[in-house]
Design an enzyme around this catalytic site. Structure first.
Site, PDB file in Angstrom:
ATOM      1  NE  ARG A 226      -4.274  -1.408   0.240  1.00 55.41           N
ATOM      2  CZ  ARG A 226      -4.444  -2.450  -0.581  1.00 55.41           C
ATOM      3  NH1 ARG A 226      -3.513  -2.729  -1.480  1.00 55.41           N
ATOM      4  NH2 ARG A 226      -5.522  -3.196  -0.523  1.00 55.41           N
ATOM      5  CD  GLU A 255      -3.024   3.343  -5.143  1.00 54.71           C
ATOM      6  OE1 GLU A 255      -2.155   2.730  -4.550  1.00 54.71           O
ATOM      7  OE2 GLU A 255      -4.110   2.813  -5.511  1.00 54.71           O
ATOM      8  CG  HIS A 273      -3.615  -0.636  -6.498  1.00 55.66           C
ATOM      9  ND1 HIS A 273      -4.032   0.001  -5.368  1.00 55.66           N
ATOM     10  CD2 HIS A 273      -3.591  -1.972  -6.191  1.00 55.66           C
ATOM     11  CE1 HIS A 273      -4.262  -0.884  -4.406  1.00 55.66           C
ATOM     12  NE2 HIS A 273      -4.000  -2.087  -4.889  1.00 55.66           N
TER      13      HIS A 273
HETATM   14  P1  NAP Z   1      -1.328 -11.412   5.191  1.00 54.39           P
HETATM   15  O1  NAP Z   1      -1.344 -12.865   4.871  1.00 54.39           O
HETATM   16  O2  NAP Z   1      -2.168 -10.896   6.289  1.00 54.39           O
HETATM   17  O3  NAP Z   1       0.198 -11.007   5.435  1.00 54.39           O
HETATM   18  C1  NAP Z   1       0.571  -9.783   5.956  1.00 54.39           C
HETATM   19  C2  NAP Z   1       1.951  -9.890   6.563  1.00 54.39           C
HETATM   20  O4  NAP Z   1       2.315  -8.591   7.059  1.00 54.39           O
HETATM   21  C3  NAP Z   1       2.071 -10.852   7.734  1.00 54.39           C
HETATM   22  O5  NAP Z   1       3.282 -11.523   7.614  1.00 54.39           O
HETATM   23  C4  NAP Z   1       2.125  -9.932   8.952  1.00 54.39           C
HETATM   24  O6  NAP Z   1       2.943 -10.426   9.982  1.00 54.39           O
HETATM   25  C5  NAP Z   1       2.834  -8.739   8.377  1.00 54.39           C
HETATM   26  N1  NAP Z   1       2.553  -7.540   9.149  1.00 54.39           N
HETATM   27  C6  NAP Z   1       1.366  -7.018   9.488  1.00 54.39           C
HETATM   28  N2  NAP Z   1       1.538  -5.904  10.226  1.00 54.39           N
HETATM   29  C7  NAP Z   1       2.875  -5.760  10.375  1.00 54.39           C
HETATM   30  C8  NAP Z   1       3.693  -4.826  11.057  1.00 54.39           C
HETATM   31  N3  NAP Z   1       3.162  -3.806  11.732  1.00 54.39           N
HETATM   32  N4  NAP Z   1       5.035  -4.980  10.999  1.00 54.39           N
HETATM   33  C9  NAP Z   1       5.582  -6.014  10.329  1.00 54.39           C
HETATM   34  N5  NAP Z   1       4.862  -6.934   9.657  1.00 54.39           N
HETATM   35  C10 NAP Z   1       3.524  -6.808   9.687  1.00 54.39           C
HETATM   36  O7  NAP Z   1      -1.734 -10.548   3.919  1.00 54.39           O
HETATM   37  P2  NAP Z   1      -1.504 -10.884   2.376  1.00 54.39           P
HETATM   38  O8  NAP Z   1      -2.683 -11.615   1.855  1.00 54.39           O
HETATM   39  O9  NAP Z   1      -0.149 -11.442   2.191  1.00 54.39           O
HETATM   40  O10 NAP Z   1      -1.573  -9.389   1.776  1.00 54.39           O
HETATM   41  C11 NAP Z   1      -0.642  -8.443   2.198  1.00 54.39           C
HETATM   42  C12 NAP Z   1      -1.009  -7.067   1.701  1.00 54.39           C
HETATM   43  O11 NAP Z   1      -0.687  -6.948   0.320  1.00 54.39           O
HETATM   44  C13 NAP Z   1      -2.492  -6.695   1.755  1.00 54.39           C
HETATM   45  O12 NAP Z   1      -2.901  -6.305   3.038  1.00 54.39           O
HETATM   46  C14 NAP Z   1      -2.576  -5.568   0.764  1.00 54.39           C
HETATM   47  O13 NAP Z   1      -2.338  -4.335   1.392  1.00 54.39           O
HETATM   48  C15 NAP Z   1      -1.445  -5.868  -0.213  1.00 54.39           C
HETATM   49  N6  NAP Z   1      -1.979  -6.255  -1.522  1.00 54.39           N
HETATM   50  C16 NAP Z   1      -1.735  -5.468  -2.595  1.00 54.39           C
HETATM   51  C17 NAP Z   1      -2.235  -5.808  -3.832  1.00 54.39           C
HETATM   52  C18 NAP Z   1      -1.958  -4.968  -5.038  1.00 54.39           C
HETATM   53  O14 NAP Z   1      -2.748  -4.971  -5.967  1.00 54.39           O
HETATM   54  N7  NAP Z   1      -0.845  -4.259  -5.085  1.00 54.39           N
HETATM   55  C19 NAP Z   1      -3.043  -6.945  -3.971  1.00 54.39           C
HETATM   56  C20 NAP Z   1      -3.259  -7.741  -2.861  1.00 54.39           C
HETATM   57  C21 NAP Z   1      -2.727  -7.391  -1.635  1.00 54.39           C
HETATM   58  P3  NAP Z   1       2.541 -11.619  10.989  1.00 54.39           P
HETATM   59  O15 NAP Z   1       2.127 -12.759  10.116  1.00 54.39           O
HETATM   60  O16 NAP Z   1       3.787 -11.883  11.723  1.00 54.39           O
HETATM   61  O17 NAP Z   1       1.420 -11.096  11.810  1.00 54.39           O
END
Ligand code: NAP
Length: 307
Positions: A226, A255, A273
């Site tokens: 993000r 954005e 995005h």
């Molecule tokens: P997820 O499975 O919830 O993974 C998020 C990771 O971030 C987990 O490893 C979590 O750590 C870590 N995290 C959360 N808060 C943190 C903090 N304060 N400090 C350090 N690490 C932290 O989510 P996901 O499905 O992989 O998706 C991740 C993100 O990608 C989404 O939330 C979204 O913002 C982004 N995304 C972007 C697109 C795009 O089009 N560009 C598409 C999809 C997703 P722990 O596991 O240790 O709690």
């Protein structure tokens, strides 16, 4: 067909077709024209890049579920909704491959400067000079910030390129990769940093001038997470002054009206995005979002709750 559903935001044609096959949605314009409909709205369908305000939720006294299309929910006031007994669903997992693929594609595109190489050929500059040398991926140390569902898929895809993977997240994972206990440590030990954490207050500007300095003048940054996770002013300065070598960005602080300073930089590869924006993935995402709505109204349960 589902009724009493409000659709917030416009969807690409492919997704809208799926909605209209399974839902008879009202729009915000419908509600503005007929305010009495607000009492009848029980479900809301939206996309993760659209902000849902507390004010909107407050105006829908019988709202029971918000079904979002996308995995991030930083633009939904989740605790406000939960306090009102409203369920929130997202569409995790089904977009992992598409986002990981774009991340790898952007990274290689950045290292090999594919965006400027394309212009070099199109503008016939090749007739006058050789294209400058670029950088390779093999042998690089990649630091992944956020080792969740997508972070893991990125790591798995990067390994066969001959990279070394390390990561930083809140907790260590049962994975064969080095866990860095701090982001500064990860940045110091990485040639490439990839952000794939959720947006929101907790991660806001976690990548700041200090982290970019630690990444260093040979370092590359990829943001597929993000725009809010990086201090964009610090990133722009680092890119303009050569404090880091380059960046590939899919997401931005503002954005789609992105900071125009990015447009002058050849060491930045820009994407609108588009992490999950493939036909296959968007179809699956909207199907899951609607299935959540259908399941909720049929059984009271949903497949992929946010909490
Ligand atoms: P997820 O499975 O919830 O993974 C998020 C990771 O971030 C987990 O490893 C979590 O750590 C870590 N995290 C959360 N808060 C943190 C903090 N304060 N400090 C350090 N690490 C932290 O989510 P996901 O499905 O992989 O998706 C991740 C993100 O990608 C989404 O939330 C979204 O913002 C982004 N995304 C972007 C697109 C795009 O089009 N560009 C598409 C999809 C997703 P722990 O596991 O240790 O709690």
């Amino acid at each position: 067909m589902l009724t009493n559903i409000l659709q917030v935001g416009t969807f690409p044609a492919l997704m809208q077709r799926e909605v209209t096959e399974r839902v008879i949605p009202w729009t915000e314009q419908d509600l503005a024209a007929r305010p009495e409909l607000k009492q009848q709205v029980q479900g809301l369908i939206t996309r993760s890049n659209i902000r849902i305000s507390e004010e909107l939720i407050r105006s829908l006294p019988n709202l029971r579920i918000i079904a979002s299309c996308g995995v991030g929910y930083d633009l939904i006031p989740v605790s406000f909704a939960r306090d009102r007994g409203i369920v929130v669903s997202n569409t995790p997992e089904v977009l992992n491959a598409a986002v990981a693929e774009l991340c790898i594609g952007m990274l290689i595109g950045l290292l090999r400067q594919l965006h400027t190489a394309d212009q070099f050929v199109r503008k016939s500059l090749w007739l006058k000079q050789a294209y400058p040398l670029t950088r390779g991926l093999a042998g690089k140390r990649v630091g992944i910030i956020g080792m969740g569902r997508i972070g893991k898929e990125i790591g798995l895809r990067l390994e066969p390129f001959g990279t070394t993977i390390a990561y930083f997240s809140r907790q260590r994972k049962p994975l064969p990769w080095h866990y860095a206990p701090s982001l500064t440590e990860l940045a110091n030990a990485s040639d490439i940093l990839i952000a794939v954490v959720p947006g929101g207050a907790e991660t806001r500007h976690m990548i700041d001038a200090k982290i970019l300095r630690a990444l260093g003048p040979q370092g590359y940054f990829v943001n597929i997470a993000r725009g809010s996770v990086v201090d964009e002013e610090a990133l722009l300065t680092a890119l303009e002054t050569g404090e880091i070598a380059g960046a590939a960005l899919d997401v931005y602080a503002s954005e789609p009206a992105i900071n125009q300073r990015f447009l002058n930089l050849d060491n930045v590869l820009l994407s609108p995005h588009a992490g999950s924006a493939t036909t296959e993935t968007r179809q699956t995402m909207i199907q899951l979002a609607i299935t959540n709505l259908e399941a909720f109204f049929a059984t009271g349960k949903i497949l992929t709750p946010v909490y």
